[in-house]
Design an enzyme around this catalytic site. Structure first.
Site, PDB file in Angstrom:
ATOM      1  N   GLY A 124     -39.627 -25.191 -87.819  1.00 14.24           N
ATOM      2  CA  GLY A 124     -38.552 -24.984 -88.447  1.00 14.24           C
ATOM      3  C   GLY A 124     -38.778 -25.221 -90.201  1.00 14.24           C
ATOM      4  N   SER A 220     -45.343 -21.350 -85.802  1.00 14.10           N
ATOM      5  CA  SER A 220     -44.524 -21.372 -86.900  1.00 14.10           C
ATOM      6  C   SER A 220     -44.829 -22.514 -87.863  1.00 14.10           C
ATOM      7  CB  SER A 220     -43.116 -21.234 -86.403  1.00 14.10           C
ATOM      8  OG  SER A 220     -42.113 -21.020 -87.594  1.00 14.10           O
ATOM      9  N   TYR A 221     -43.691 -23.479 -88.209  1.00 11.88           N
ATOM     10  CA  TYR A 221     -44.087 -24.601 -88.969  1.00 11.88           C
ATOM     11  C   TYR A 221     -44.734 -25.631 -88.287  1.00 11.88           C
ATOM     12  CZ  TYR A 221     -43.487 -27.815 -92.623  1.00 11.88           C
ATOM     13  OH  TYR A 221     -43.866 -28.588 -93.777  1.00 11.88           O
ATOM     14  N   ASP A 412     -44.399  -9.798 -85.857  1.00  9.20           N
ATOM     15  CA  ASP A 412     -43.801 -10.799 -86.483  1.00  9.20           C
ATOM     16  C   ASP A 412     -44.001 -10.533 -87.967  1.00  9.20           C
ATOM     17  OD1 ASP A 412     -42.468 -13.279 -87.588  1.00  9.20           O
ATOM     18  OD2 ASP A 412     -44.462 -14.450 -87.268  1.00  9.20           O
ATOM     19  N   HIS A 465     -42.676 -13.281 -83.583  1.00  4.05           N
ATOM     20  CA  HIS A 465     -42.979 -14.557 -83.936  1.00  4.05           C
ATOM     21  C   HIS A 465     -42.970 -15.649 -82.813  1.00  4.05           C
ATOM     22  CE1 HIS A 465     -42.739 -17.423 -87.239  1.00  4.05           C
ATOM     23  NE2 HIS A 465     -42.100 -18.268 -86.536  1.00  4.05           N
TER      24      HIS A 465
END
Ligand SMILES: *[C@@H]1O[C@H](CO)[C@@H](O)[C@H](O)[C@H]1NC(C)=O
Ligand SMILES: *[C@@H]1O[C@H](CO)[C@@H](O)[C@H](O)[C@H]1NC(C)=O
Ligand SMILES: *[C@@H]1O[C@H](CO)[C@@H](O)[C@H](O)[C@H]1NC(C)=O
Ligand SMILES: *[C@@H]1O[C@H](CO)[C@@H](O)[C@H](O)[C@H]1NC(C)=O
Length: 499
Positions: A124, A220-221, A412, A465
């Site tokens: 996020g 991701s984050y 991605d 992703h």
């Protein structure tokens, strides 16, 4: 300014932007993103390199084995029969603030006593590991298009490990705080600290996992969360009398690692995949400086705007996937096809907001005043600290003999494979096993290169992703080899004779 390039640029990966399109708060989210882009270039964000987290004193056990039995999930509404045990519930991470994290835990179908413990974290910041990781990526079930029944994910990661999903920090999904000013503390440091406190207390409830080999995974984050939690564990294992956590390695996918190379790689990816013009990329190269101390110039802003118009409305998380055009639930479940349904987010949203589902999960026991959301806008908007890079942490893990794997779904565009390769290049690693394909089910699953110091890089071919959503078979093969510590399978080409 339109959304996608901003999204690529801001580099805090706002999955929620995409989701909010689906849920119809599009305008607000674009505003939020603009704000973040500005913030990300402003000085009040702590951009200093990573320092050890606040010392956490020996944790008093505020969790007990009795609570474990209460957390057993007998049956999730609409689930097919299964052979493994599921748990769900809250673990307090700060008693005085009244802050508690929601977890969902699926034990392995076979050999749960000997298989490792694997934590999965989504990014996020502000996105839910239950809504993504568990229900759409590596968990045992996925939600049908009716929003109320489940089918089995045959490539679930609990074939390879006992898998723990954590909604973190407070404010994400079902995790909450009774102290409203906690919202002002959202950031990497407080998240790592709370995640660590969660783990210590969770292990008190599940003591049979205390000495188990432990691995942390995420995407991701979570490219920040995973290394930061691992660093915190190493620090406390060395310096305090807290429970020794038997951390063996980390694995992160399409991970935010290093802002400068991540940003540059994203634009280069768009151009090399024929999504923006060569001219626009030239402008970006000319006007945009992504280094830690740079400020966003108006010419760069303009170039990013052009880039955005050129890109148009594709799904940046999988450049070849269709976008969701009809998010209504269906009365009967749609047939499952090999292709992922782009409206899956909506089915999951509907399922996790059903009162009977929340009851079965032992979630939302305090009756929160808002819906379960896949990503929290509040959390991401108020994010207050993040380091510019986590490369120093990866180096720390290699020096401490942890296993470090970095994978990348190659379709991605948000944290694309180019970004990850630039970040690895910035580490100046020595190649141990040169670039080669890896195989699964007689197909090339992707490509891999292994470096001195036990760092493995692997691409996953045809994955967006959320790698395990798009290529579940390849993702399960990847995690199995990671956990076993075995190289990705390879069949050398037949010897060539040249004439
Ligand atoms: C938060 O407050 C509710 C309502 O008073 C209470 O039931 C709950 O136990 C509190 N949560 C924590 C973690 O203290
Ligand atoms: C750990 O426990 C030992 C024995 O009780 C004590 O002497 C020591 O000071 C403790 N260390 C820390 C860092 O709290
Ligand atoms: C929690 O339950 C309340 C009351 O049923 C509901 O209105 C709210 O949407 C739920 N919130 C979450 C985060 O699940
Ligand atoms: C790399 O991994 C192997 C096998 O797991 C281990 O024996 C070796 O010590 C590790 N090397 C480093 C530099 O950590």
């Amino acid at each position: 300014m339109a959304k996608n390039c901003l999204l690529v640029t801001a580099l805090l990966l706002f999955l929620s932007l995409y989701l909010s399109l689906v849920h119809g708060h599009r305008k607000n989210q674009i505003e939020a993103l603009k704000k973040l882009l500005r913030n990300s270039k402003s000085s009040h964000i702590d951009r200093t390199n990573f320092k050890p987290y606040l010392y956490i004193k020996d944790v008093k056990s505020i969790s007990s084995v009795d609570e474990k039995q209460k957390d057993v999930i007998e049956y999730l509404p609409g689930q097919p029969p299964v052979e493994f045990v599921q748990y769900g519930g809250y673990v307090t991470v700060d008693q005085s603030a009244g802050r508690a994290f929601y977890y969902y835990f699926v034990e392995a179908e076979k050999d749960k006593e000997s298989l490792p413990l694997l934590l999965w974290l989504n990014g996020g910041p502000g996105c839910s590991s239950l809504g993504y990781g568990a229900m759409q990526e590596v968990g045992p079930f996925r939600v049908y298009s009716d929003g109320k029944t489940l089918y089995k994910n045959v490539f679930a990661w609990n074939h390879a490990a006992n898998v723990l999903f954590l909604e973190s920090p407070a404010g994400v999904g079902f995790s909450y705080s009774n102290t409203s000013s906690d919202h002002l503390k959202y950031g990497d440091k407080s998240t790592a600290k709370d995640n660590y406190a969660f783990l210590l207390n969770w292990l008190e409830r599940f003591p049979e996992y205390k000495n188990r080999d432990f691995y942390i995974s995420g995407e991701s984050y979570a490219g920040h969360y995973v290394p930061e939690l691992a660093h915190t564990i190493l620090y406390h294992n060395k310096n305090t009398n807290n429970t020794h956590i038997n951390l063996k390695g980390i694995i992160i996918g399409n991970a935010v690692l290093n802002e400068e190379t991540d940003s540059k790689g994203a634009y280069d990816y768009l151009e090399s995949h024929a999504l923006i013009s060569d001219k626009t990329l030239t402008q970006v190269h000319k006007y945009c400086d992504f280094s830690p101390t740079a400020t966003l110039s108006p010419d760069c802003d303009t170039a990013m705007g052009v880039c955005n118009d050129e890109l148009s409305d594709i799904d940046p998380y999988n450049i070849y996937a269709p976008v969701c055009t009809d998010d209504r639930l269906t009365a009967r479940p749609k047939k499952i096809s090999y292709e992922i349904d782009p409206c899956n987010d909506d089915y999951t949203y509907a399922y996790l907001n059903r009162p009977e589902v929340q009851e079965a999960l032992h979630a939302n026991v305090t009756k929160l005043g808002y819906d379960w959301e896949p990503c929290s806008g509040t959390v991401q908007n108020l994010w207050s600290d993040r380091p510019f890079t986590v490369i120093d942490l990866l180096e720390e893990f290699m020096a401490n003999s942890l296993r470090v794997w970095i994978y990348s779904g190659d379709v991605d565009s948000v944290v694309p494979v180019t970004s990850t390769k630039y970040s690895l290049n910035a580490m100046n690693l020595q190649v141990k096993t040169f670039w080669r394909p890896w195989l699964v089910h007689q197909q090339v699953g992707g490509y891999t290169e292994v470096y001195q110091g036990n760092l493995t890089f692997a691409t996953v071919r045809g994955a967006g992703h959320e790698v395990p959503s798009y290529q579940p078979r390849r993702a399960l093969a990847l995690i199995s080899h990671f956990l076993n510590g075995t190289p990705l399978p390879y069949k050398p080409p037949p010897e060539q004779t040249y004439h």
